[in-house]
Design a protein around this motif. Sequence first.
Motif, short mmCIF file in Angstrom:
data_model
loop_
_atom_site.label_atom_id
_atom_site.label_comp_id
_atom_site.label_asym_id
_atom_site.label_seq_id
_atom_site.Cartn_x
_atom_site.Cartn_y
_atom_site.Cartn_z
N VAL A 192 0.86 -1.17 0.00
CA VAL A 192 0.00 0.00 0.00
C VAL A 192 0.91 1.23 0.00
O VAL A 192 1.99 1.21 0.59
N GLN A 193 0.47 2.27 -0.70
CA GLN A 193 1.24 3.52 -0.71
C GLN A 193 0.50 4.56 0.11
O GLN A 193 -0.70 4.77 -0.07
N VAL A 194 1.24 5.19 1.03
CA VAL A 194 0.70 6.31 1.80
C VAL A 194 1.42 7.56 1.35
O VAL A 194 2.62 7.53 1.06
N GLN A 195 0.70 8.66 1.24
CA GLN A 195 1.28 9.92 0.82
C GLN A 195 1.20 10.91 1.96
O GLN A 195 0.32 10.82 2.82
N GLY A 196 2.14 11.82 1.97
CA GLY A 196 2.18 12.74 3.09
C GLY A 196 2.32 14.17 2.65
O GLY A 196 2.39 14.47 1.47
N PRO A 197 2.36 15.00 3.64
CA PRO A 197 2.36 14.65 5.06
C PRO A 197 1.00 14.13 5.52
O PRO A 197 -0.04 14.60 5.07
N SER A 198 1.06 13.13 6.39
CA SER A 198 -0.16 12.53 6.92
C SER A 198 0.18 11.75 8.18
O SER A 198 1.34 11.51 8.48
N SER A 199 -0.85 11.35 8.90
CA SER A 199 -0.63 10.53 10.08
C SER A 199 -1.79 9.56 10.22
O SER A 199 -2.94 9.86 9.84
N TYR A 200 -1.48 8.38 10.74
CA TYR A 200 -2.45 7.32 10.92
C TYR A 200 -2.31 6.79 12.34
O TYR A 200 -1.37 6.04 12.63
N SER A 201 -3.22 7.19 13.22
CA SER A 201 -3.13 6.80 14.63
C SER A 201 -3.45 5.32 14.84
O SER A 201 -3.15 4.76 15.88
N SER A 202 -4.05 4.71 13.85
CA SER A 202 -4.33 3.28 13.87
C SER A 202 -4.18 2.76 12.45
O SER A 202 -4.51 3.46 11.49
#
Length: 125
Positions: A50-60
């Motif tokens: 999976v690709q995540v792009q930022g800036p970002s945050s994932y608390s779970s």
Amino acid sequence: MKLHQTIITLIGLLTLASCAGHLPNTSPAYYNPNCYANIYEHSGFRGEVVQVQGPSSYSSLKHLKGRDWDNTIGSVQTGPGCWLVLYKDKDFKDTSIVIGPNTTTSNLGDMDDQAESIKVFDRLP
């Protein structure tokens, strides 16, 4: 009393404005094409990705992009403008590791299959 409240409000706004340059921009409208991380299910860049792009945050990571990635991340690749922080517990708690830009990490060592939250920065955290 009203003047006192106005002064306190102005001081608060000025404080926020002075700090604004020191905080990462996590607005949904902000996008940095060089800030991304590919997250793999297994070490050696195997399994689902999976690709995540930022800036970002994932608390779970329970519902990251439609899948449960909680305690599943085995390897990662970061883009040229990305710092990825993996946290052992949800809500950015406990042990963490920072993976810098243009990094391919085929094995996360002690953090292998341990991450429960992540942050993606476009500058050094």
